[in-house]
Scaffold this motif. Structure first.
Motif, PDB file in Angstrom:
ATOM      1  N   LEU A   7       0.913  -1.306   0.042  1.00  7.26           N
ATOM      2  CA  LEU A   7      -0.130  -0.007   0.062  1.00  7.26           C
ATOM      3  C   LEU A   7       0.933   1.504   0.209  1.00  7.26           C
ATOM      4  CD1 LEU A   7      -2.918   0.954  -0.070  1.00  7.26           C
ATOM      5  CD2 LEU A   7      -2.994   0.992   2.511  1.00  7.26           C
ATOM      6  N   PRO A   8       1.914   1.463   0.836  1.00  6.98           N
ATOM      7  CA  PRO A   8       2.852   2.671   0.641  1.00  6.98           C
ATOM      8  C   PRO A   8       3.445   2.788  -0.507  1.00  6.98           C
ATOM      9  CG  PRO A   8       2.965   1.559   2.843  1.00  6.98           C
ATOM     10  CD  PRO A   8       2.386   0.581   1.990  1.00  6.98           C
ATOM     11  N   VAL A   9       3.751   1.439  -1.132  1.00  6.38           N
ATOM     12  CA  VAL A   9       4.613   1.599  -2.297  1.00  6.38           C
ATOM     13  C   VAL A   9       3.469   2.094  -3.417  1.00  6.38           C
ATOM     14  CG1 VAL A   9       5.505   0.140  -4.301  1.00  6.38           C
ATOM     15  CG2 VAL A   9       6.251  -0.049  -1.890  1.00  6.38           C
ATOM     16  N   LEU A  10       2.429   1.722  -3.629  1.00  6.77           N
ATOM     17  CA  LEU A  10       1.405   1.888  -4.382  1.00  6.77           C
ATOM     18  C   LEU A  10       1.009   3.661  -4.265  1.00  6.77           C
ATOM     19  CD1 LEU A  10      -1.109  -1.026  -4.448  1.00  6.77           C
ATOM     20  CD2 LEU A  10       0.569  -0.235  -6.197  1.00  6.77           C
ATOM     21  N   LEU A  11       1.109   4.075  -3.242  1.00  5.52           N
ATOM     22  CA  LEU A  11       0.582   5.451  -2.952  1.00  5.52           C
ATOM     23  C   LEU A  11       1.664   6.345  -3.243  1.00  5.52           C
ATOM     24  CD1 LEU A  11      -1.173   5.387   0.670  1.00  5.52           C
ATOM     25  CD2 LEU A  11      -2.053   6.203  -1.517  1.00  5.52           C
ATOM     26  N   LEU A  12       2.873   5.893  -3.046  1.00  2.00           N
ATOM     27  CA  LEU A  12       4.022   6.835  -3.257  1.00  2.00           C
ATOM     28  C   LEU A  12       4.216   6.839  -4.761  1.00  2.00           C
ATOM     29  CD1 LEU A  12       6.480   8.546  -2.114  1.00  2.00           C
ATOM     30  CD2 LEU A  12       7.678   6.269  -2.150  1.00  2.00           C
ATOM     31  N   SER A  13       4.232   5.661  -5.548  1.00  2.36           N
ATOM     32  CA  SER A  13       4.320   5.502  -7.152  1.00  2.36           C
ATOM     33  C   SER A  13       3.087   6.299  -7.469  1.00  2.36           C
ATOM     34  CB  SER A  13       4.244   4.335  -7.587  1.00  2.36           C
ATOM     35  OG  SER A  13       5.079   3.349  -6.640  1.00  2.36           O
ATOM     36  N   VAL A  14       2.155   6.509  -7.138  1.00  2.00           N
ATOM     37  CA  VAL A  14       0.958   7.015  -7.959  1.00  2.00           C
ATOM     38  C   VAL A  14       0.999   8.591  -7.658  1.00  2.00           C
ATOM     39  CG1 VAL A  14      -1.586   7.657  -7.793  1.00  2.00           C
ATOM     40  CG2 VAL A  14      -1.077   5.201  -7.895  1.00  2.00           C
ATOM     41  N   LEU A  15       1.508   9.205  -6.500  1.00  5.55           N
ATOM     42  CA  LEU A  15       1.693  10.365  -6.190  1.00  5.55           C
ATOM     43  C   LEU A  15       2.932  10.857  -6.747  1.00  5.55           C
ATOM     44  CD1 LEU A  15       1.172  10.345  -2.361  1.00  5.55           C
ATOM     45  CD2 LEU A  15      -0.272  11.427  -3.938  1.00  5.55           C
ATOM     46  N   ALA A  16       3.865  10.296  -7.234  1.00 12.05           N
ATOM     47  CA  ALA A  16       5.154  10.441  -7.947  1.00 12.05           C
ATOM     48  C   ALA A  16       4.828  10.756  -9.565  1.00 12.05           C
ATOM     49  CB  ALA A  16       6.221   9.746  -7.899  1.00 12.05           C
ATOM     50  N   LEU A  17       4.030   9.851  -9.941  1.00 14.66           N
ATOM     51  CA  LEU A  17       3.571   9.840 -10.921  1.00 14.66           C
ATOM     52  C   LEU A  17       2.467  11.203 -11.662  1.00 14.66           C
ATOM     53  CD1 LEU A  17       2.842   6.002 -11.983  1.00 14.66           C
ATOM     54  CD2 LEU A  17       4.783   7.811 -13.331  1.00 14.66           C
ATOM     55  N   ALA A  18       1.686  11.444 -10.552  1.00 13.45           N
ATOM     56  CA  ALA A  18       0.895  12.359 -10.591  1.00 13.45           C
ATOM     57  C   ALA A  18       1.461  13.802 -10.439  1.00 13.45           C
ATOM     58  CB  ALA A  18      -0.290  12.435  -9.439  1.00 13.45           C
ATOM     59  N   VAL A 171      -7.110  -0.773  -4.811  1.00 12.35           N
ATOM     60  CA  VAL A 171      -6.272   0.392  -4.508  1.00 12.35           C
ATOM     61  C   VAL A 171      -5.821   0.790  -5.818  1.00 12.35           C
ATOM     62  CG1 VAL A 171      -4.211   1.063  -3.411  1.00 12.35           C
ATOM     63  CG2 VAL A 171      -5.594  -0.206  -2.069  1.00 12.35           C
ATOM     64  N   VAL A 172      -5.449  -0.031  -6.640  1.00 14.22           N
ATOM     65  CA  VAL A 172      -4.726   0.504  -8.026  1.00 14.22           C
ATOM     66  C   VAL A 172      -5.849   0.982  -9.010  1.00 14.22           C
ATOM     67  CG1 VAL A 172      -3.802  -0.522  -9.908  1.00 14.22           C
ATOM     68  CG2 VAL A 172      -2.996  -1.399  -7.896  1.00 14.22           C
ATOM     69  N   TRP A 173      -6.944   0.591  -8.739  1.00 15.18           N
ATOM     70  CA  TRP A 173      -8.101   1.014  -9.640  1.00 15.18           C
ATOM     71  C   TRP A 173      -8.479   2.469  -9.160  1.00 15.18           C
ATOM     72  CZ3 TRP A 173     -13.548  -1.506 -10.767  1.00 15.18           C
ATOM     73  CH2 TRP A 173     -14.325  -0.830 -11.433  1.00 15.18           C
ATOM     74  N   GLY A 174      -8.732   2.365  -7.809  1.00 11.06           N
ATOM     75  CA  GLY A 174      -9.166   3.547  -7.087  1.00 11.06           C
ATOM     76  C   GLY A 174      -8.094   4.904  -7.365  1.00 11.06           C
ATOM     77  N   LEU A 175      -6.754   4.575  -6.877  1.00 13.81           N
ATOM     78  CA  LEU A 175      -5.829   5.445  -7.060  1.00 13.81           C
ATOM     79  C   LEU A 175      -5.595   5.842  -8.529  1.00 13.81           C
ATOM     80  CD1 LEU A 175      -3.175   4.278  -4.394  1.00 13.81           C
ATOM     81  CD2 LEU A 175      -4.671   6.468  -4.199  1.00 13.81           C
ATOM     82  N   GLY A 176      -5.707   4.987  -9.379  1.00 14.50           N
ATOM     83  CA  GLY A 176      -5.539   5.180 -10.918  1.00 14.50           C
ATOM     84  C   GLY A 176      -6.359   6.014 -11.318  1.00 14.50           C
ATOM     85  N   GLU A 177      -7.574   5.970 -10.953  1.00 18.26           N
ATOM     86  CA  GLU A 177      -8.479   7.017 -11.808  1.00 18.26           C
ATOM     87  C   GLU A 177      -8.596   8.312 -10.971  1.00 18.26           C
ATOM     88  OE1 GLU A 177     -10.588   7.974 -14.312  1.00 18.26           O
ATOM     89  OE2 GLU A 177     -11.999   6.439 -13.938  1.00 18.26           O
ATOM     90  N   MET A 178      -8.475   8.439  -9.765  1.00 17.39           N
ATOM     91  CA  MET A 178      -8.771   9.542  -8.709  1.00 17.39           C
ATOM     92  C   MET A 178      -7.522  10.203  -8.584  1.00 17.39           C
ATOM     93  SD  MET A 178     -11.941   8.976  -8.180  1.00 17.39           S
ATOM     94  CE  MET A 178     -11.906  10.373  -7.157  1.00 17.39           C
TER      95      MET A 178
END
Length: 648
Positions: A7-18, A171-178
């Motif tokens: 979960l922290p890895v996904l969050l950090l990755s998505v925030l960085a990409l954002a 988590v991937v779906w939600g973070l990816g869209e939102m």
């Protein structure tokens, strides 16, 4: 368990990409022209602009207002708490429980979004927007479940590997869209761009209950006059285009779209986004321009807009009524963009359709759009014994006659207004042959050079004389004199004639009897209402005549345009029906026998509808007919008498 580290890895990755996406998107906006903004002041004002100004528009639809509060409010709060709890690993029930609550709030809002999208109105864009409710639900449910252990409700690792993998997918779906989609594209793109749009809006005067409707002047020394390609727009205009939520409220209110002319303001803004980023309109999931198929428009930041992206007829269909701007919850300025593109077509290419070129030539040669002999401007008043400023030098009121002086129907309105002024013993004068066209038509047709010339010459004339106020029966002249002459040194107090007559009635300077006639409805002129916020005075004045209005369904700030603004009758872009015919249908639906108006152009447009139809009369005509003449045994007090008392 897997979620503890994933979960922290996904969050950090998505925030960085954002963040990378945000930098990329900002670079697209910055390709536009410079536009000064108050950077820190705008960021500071953004929350209030979002919570107050934006929601002032959104709450007109109570269903969506409440839905948006729950969904957007729940998401923002959830995202902040998710970062604290699941990224930084702050183990605190004081954070976990509010995160559960915000997730529930978001879930409730998302269910209403889902309900709206099950059978959406035609104005809403479909396509990717149809998956948004599912993404909202997945995001809220997933983070509710993964937060339960942190809140102490369930043990760590509950449900085993299978549930953990399912939640990881959520988590991937939600973070990816939102989150990822907020800066890379998709329905949530409006959230990131919209927030910055509110902070760096090109018209910050609109916030806090203000009003800003005057067009911005063209720098006539610029290399390119007007907007040829997307990168010619101001950078914060490009930002504003990206803020569009594709709700279609502009589309539903646009008179040109309803008339079947090739304009849809929502599609136009999305075409500007295509031009900003490059591409085609093949994937646009909303209503096309009437009569124009999707898939053929393409453009890029440095491509000429009207050579592949937008048909010039789309731009010339606009009546500049600002119905789209008034309805837009993101406060996008459609009319500014349209006129900016018209300026390029007129000033650089000389491509003004219909009688546009002839009208502009007439304005240059004769100072009026129809080419009448300038010296005949006062012929209508040959028997009125009007005072002229060049002779008296000073008056309380300068009566701006406008180009109705050349039109026999409008002359009846002018005569009625003069009758009221004389009955009230108003100290007024006119400019006579020194008055020129206000420049409204030239400016809306994109010829800012002619507008600026007319404005500067009119200002030079008016500045020779002393007066307290300008009053006019023409809302278009009223608007430019009040709001657009300021850019050239002409700062005046300007009143519409309905406002002024209403003052005279309230002050007891004239008395009006009861209206003798049938049911009356009132048509709000766009340039008086939406442009200048004057809705009350005309209605109060009609009420003073004992008239109880039968209001049309589209009245006030939602009034339907008569079709006469923005030079539309001059460019005359064909459609399936006439806008004026639709407006008369609105009036017929009330059962009215008479339509009261407060604009010479509205009178001309509505009277052009084939009979049988209701009678059309300006409020000045109604007031003059209802005027109770003063008692001849009591001589009227004149301005000369007042001056004598002051001297004594």
């Amino acid at each position: 368990m897997i979620l503890d580290w994933l979960l922290p890895v996904l969050l950090l990755s998505v925030l960085a990409l954002a963040l990378i996406g945000a930098i990329r998107r900002i670079s697209l906006w910055r390709a536009g022209q410079p536009s000064p903004v108050d950077f820190f002041g705008g960021l500071k004002a953004m929350p209030r602009r979002y919570l107050v100004d934006l929601h002032h528009v959104v709450e007109r639809d109570k269903y969506m207002s409440n839905t948006h509060v729950a969904t957007a409010g729940g998401f923002v709060l959830s995202l902040v708490l998710i970062i604290l709890v699941h990224l930084f690993g702050i183990e605190s029930k004081w954070l976990a429980w509010p995160l559960l609550a915000s997730s529930v709030l978001m879930f409730v809002g998302a269910t209403f979004v889902y309900k709206r999208r099950k059978n959406p109105p035609s104005r809403l864009s479909k396509g990717p927007w149809m998956r948004l409710p599912k993404s909202l639900l997945v995001f809220s449910v997933t983070f509710f479940l993964v937060t339960l252990p942190a809140a102490g409700v369930l043990p760590q690792g509950f449900g085993g590997w299978v549930l953990a993998l399912i939640l990881a997918a959520g988590v991937v779906w939600g973070l990816g869209e939102m989150v990822f989609g907020m800066t890379w594209g998709g329905p949530m793109k409006h959230a990131f761009a919209g927030a910055l749009h509110l902070a760096f809006h090109r018209r910050p005067e609109r916030f806090g209950g203000g009003r800003s409707t005057g067009l911005k002047p063209v720098d006539l020394d610029a290399p390119v006059l007007g907007v040829q390609k997307p990168s010619d727009f101001k950078w914060n205009q490009l930002l504003g285009f990206d803020a569009c939520v594709q709700c279609g409220k502009c589309e539903a209110m646009c008179p040109a779209f309803a008339a079947g002319q090739p304009l849809n303001p929502k599609k136009l803004i999305q075409d500007m986004v295509i031009g900003l980023a490059g591409g085609t309109d093949a994937k646009f999931a909303g209503s096309p321009y009437p009569g124009i198929e999707l898939g053929n428009a393409k453009g890029g930041p440095d491509s000429t807009i009207t050579e592949g992206l937008v048909n010039p007829d789309t731009l010339w269909s606009c009546t500049t009524c600002r119905a789209c701007v008034e309805e837009c919850p993101m406060m996008i300025e459609h009319v500014d963009a349209i006129v900016d593109m018209r300026r390029f077509l007129t000033l650089e290419k000389g491509n003004t359709p219909g009688k546009g070129a002839e009208t502009l030539d007439n304005l240059i040669a004769t100072d009026n759009p129809n080419g009448y002999e300038p010296g005949s401007r006062m012929n209508w008043a040959a028997d009125q014994n009007l005072r002229v400023m060049s002779e008296v030098k000073e008056a309380d009121v300068l009566f701006w006659v406008s180009d109705g002086a050349f039109d026999m129907r409008s002359q009846r309105i002018l005569r009625s207004f003069v009758k009221l002024l004389k009955a009230a013993n108003v100290d007024f004068a006119v400019l006579g042959d020194e008055e020129r066209d206000s420049g409204d038509v030239a400016r809306r047709l994109g010829d800012d050079a002619t507008f600026q010339s007319l404005a500067k010459r009119n200002i030079a004339v008016m500045n020779k004389y002393r007066f307290k106020r300008i009053v006019t029966t023409d809302p278009h002249a009223f608007h430019v004199l009040k709001n657009e002459y300021k850019d050239f040194g002409g700062d005046y107090e300007v009143l519409h004639h309905t406002t002024f007559i209403n003052e005279l009635v309230k002050d007891g300077r004239i008395k009006l009897g009861g209206h003798k006639g049938g049911t009356v409805t009132y048509h709000d002129p766009c340039y008086l209402g939406r442009y200048n916020g004057e809705y009350d005075s005309p209605r109060e004045l009609l009420s003073a005549m004992g008239i109880q209005l039968a209001e049309m369904e589209r009245s006030g700030f939602r009034s339907r345009c008569c079709g006469g603004g923005g030079g539309a009758p001059i460019t005359d872009i064909p459609g399936e029906r006439r806008i004026a015919d639709m407006r008369i249908e609105d009036a017929r639906a009330t059962g009215a026998e008479l339509v009261a108006v407060g604009c010479q152009q509205c009178t001309a447009m509505l009277e052009g509808v084939v009979e049988p139809r209701p009678e059309i009369k300006d409020i000045a005509e109604l007031a003059a007919d209802a005027l109770v003449e003063a008692d001849d045994s009591q001589p009227a007090r004149t301005r000369r008498d007042e001056l004598a008392v002051e001297v004594a």
